[in-house]
Write a protein that holds these residues in place. Structure first.
Motif, PDB file in Angstrom:
ATOM      1  N   ALA A 219     -61.917 101.347 -26.048  1.00  0.00           N
ATOM      2  CA  ALA A 219     -62.420 102.089 -27.097  1.00  0.00           C
ATOM      3  C   ALA A 219     -63.498 101.541 -27.919  1.00  0.00           C
ATOM      4  N   PRO A 220     -64.681 102.311 -28.146  1.00  0.00           N
ATOM      5  CA  PRO A 220     -65.753 101.697 -28.956  1.00  0.00           C
ATOM      6  C   PRO A 220     -65.420 101.798 -30.403  1.00  0.00           C
ATOM      7  N   LEU A 221     -64.623 100.812 -30.774  1.00  0.00           N
ATOM      8  CA  LEU A 221     -64.181 100.905 -32.322  1.00  0.00           C
ATOM      9  C   LEU A 221     -64.137  99.286 -32.736  1.00  0.00           C
ATOM     10  N   PRO A 222     -64.264  99.316 -33.964  1.00  0.00           N
ATOM     11  CA  PRO A 222     -64.199  97.829 -34.705  1.00  0.00           C
ATOM     12  C   PRO A 222     -62.728  97.291 -34.245  1.00  0.00           C
ATOM     13  N   LEU A 223     -63.054  95.901 -34.044  1.00  0.00           N
ATOM     14  CA  LEU A 223     -62.043  95.155 -33.524  1.00  0.00           C
ATOM     15  C   LEU A 223     -60.665  95.112 -34.452  1.00  0.00           C
ATOM     16  N   ASP A 224     -60.640  95.074 -35.993  1.00  0.00           N
ATOM     17  CA  ASP A 224     -59.632  95.442 -36.597  1.00  0.00           C
ATOM     18  C   ASP A 224     -59.023  96.769 -36.342  1.00  0.00           C
ATOM     19  N   VAL A 225     -59.715  97.923 -36.002  1.00  0.00           N
ATOM     20  CA  VAL A 225     -58.832  98.981 -35.749  1.00  0.00           C
ATOM     21  C   VAL A 225     -58.295  99.007 -34.335  1.00  0.00           C
ATOM     22  N   LEU A 226     -58.906  98.344 -33.189  1.00  0.00           N
ATOM     23  CA  LEU A 226     -58.120  97.941 -32.031  1.00  0.00           C
ATOM     24  C   LEU A 226     -56.874  97.125 -32.010  1.00  0.00           C
ATOM     25  N   ALA A 227     -57.110  96.183 -32.881  1.00  0.00           N
ATOM     26  CA  ALA A 227     -55.792  95.351 -33.206  1.00  0.00           C
ATOM     27  C   ALA A 227     -54.892  95.988 -33.895  1.00  0.00           C
ATOM     28  N   GLU A 228     -55.060  96.797 -34.958  1.00  0.00           N
ATOM     29  CA  GLU A 228     -54.027  97.473 -35.328  1.00  0.00           C
ATOM     30  C   GLU A 228     -53.379  98.804 -34.482  1.00  0.00           C
TER      31      GLU A 228
END
Ligand code: AMP
Length: 374
Positions: A219-228
């Motif tokens: 997903a093309p999202l910021p790394l912190d959102v992916l980690a969450e």
């Protein structure tokens, strides 16, 4: 009891659809036999399995004979009676267990469970009578038997709410606040009996006519959102004491907050890309988890775009897809391409790291085929 199935053991799979088909293929690659239980003769899964029991999901005699013939039971289909799974669980190990199926089958149980373990969802209210519908607009949904947008209605006015309440069955219903989401993502996580987990990278899902159309990995999202997103999926799997596979669908709001929409304790359409972009796919993870095998890391060697082929119109493109280099086809073996029926999918791989953001996705969709396919 710990289970470590040796090659030659038989995995019982309840449900005969494409998820069972791809799980059975993964089982065969690990040296297992699979035995499908389905009401449908010649189902997608039984085409690739040695043994099939064709019987209704409520046929207790057939379920008992099925249990006697297998070493472990799993399922690929959620709308089966939990009592049938209870019966199987009294005879053989069933992974994931009937309690997990019960939670995922019922939106009210599912949302209560999620909120109780600290997971945010869209705001929701249980609706027993039309008078309970107080906050509009919202999405009115059946609590059971809904899929691919069936069993739900967007309601903006009291008149729409009244009409939808009468049309939707069975009751009770659930009313969800309308989420103004930036994107929809999902995470597939596997967990085995030792509590080890492997989670695939979060992916973005785009729908057409309420049916999954395209999945983009990652997903093309910021790394912190992916980690969450990954943290939430693992927390849910752990809280369920899951043995097997779990897909968690989430909304990403415009501020980057994650709201869990649905969980599914089985392989998921948004995980099909893993067949081609990962050394061990979601189906292999599913079989490994239920058979008690170790779970390899859910690494991704490539970026990927997966495109579903739904109904007769999409299947007209099948010859063109076969003739297009770079498209990896997966056909489900269904004889009849009915409207809205998932018939096949294809994946296109891209070098890892080459699908960043909207620009990459637009390019990928163009590259994934011709304009019709994208
Ligand atoms: P579901 O059957 O819950 O997976 O919903 C099907 C699709 O409807 C989702 O993938 C969303 O695109 C949309 N949807 C469902 N619930 C909501 C909501 N509360 N707010 C906005 N869109 C929703």
């Amino acid at each position: 009891m710990t289970l470590l199935l040796p090659p030659g053991a038989t995995i019982g799979i309840v449900g005969g659809g494409q998820l069972g088909r791809m799980s059975a293929i993964a089982a065969a690659r690990l040296g297992f036999c699979s035995h499908i239980f389905t009401p449908e003769a010649g189902s997608p899964a039984s085409q690739v399995s040695g043994t099939t029991t064709v019987a209704e999901y409520t046929d207790h005699d057939a379920l008992t004979r099925f249990a006697a013939a297998v070493d472990v039971v799993t399922f690929e289909f959620e709308n089966l009676p939990a009592a049938s799974l209870d019966l199987l669980a009294s005879l053989k190990p069933v992974h994931p267990g009937p309690e997990i199926l019960r939670i995922s089958q019922d939106r009210l149980l599912e949302k209560s469970f999620l909120n109780d373990i600290g997971i945010a969802t869209a705001p929701w209210t249980a609706i027993q009578t039309a008078a309970d519908i107080s906050t509009l607009p919202g999405i009115l949904k059946t609590t059971r038997l809904g899929y691919d947008g069936k069993g739900q209605a967007l309601v903006r006015t009291p008149a729409e709410a009244q009409a939808a309440f009468e049309a939707l069955n069975p009751k009770p219903l659930v009313l969800e606040g309308l989420v103004d989401f930036h994107s929809e993502i999902s995470v597939v996580v596997a967990r085995n009996q030792s509590g080890a987990m492997a989670s695939f990278d979060p992916v973005e899902n785009r729908h057409k006519n309420h049916i999954l159309d395209i999945t983009m990995a990652p997903a093309p999202l910021p790394l912190d959102v992916l980690a969450e997103a990954t943290r939430l999926a693992r927390h849910i799997a752990e809280s369920l004491n899951l043995i097997g596979l779990l897909a968690v669908e989430m909304f990403v709001t415009s501020t980057g907050t994650l709201l869990v929409n649905e969980i599914a304790p089985r392989p998921h359409n948004s995980g099909h890309w893993t067949l081609d972009a990962c050394p061990a796919s979601q189906f292999e993870m599913h079989i490994r988890a239920v058979a008690g095998l170790p779970l390899p890391p859910a690494t991704r060697h490539s970026d990927a775009v997966m495109k579903n082929l739904v109904g007769p119109r999409d299947m007209e493109l099948w010859p063109a897809i076969l003739a297009t280099p770079g498209l990896i086809p997966h056909h489900y073996g269904k004889a009849e391409a009915r409207e809205g029926r998932k018939m096949a999918h294809f994946t296109r791989l891209f070098p890892r790291g080459s699908l960043p953001g909207e620009f990459g996705i637009a390019a990928a969709l163009r590259l994934a085929g011709n304009a019709d396919l994208a």
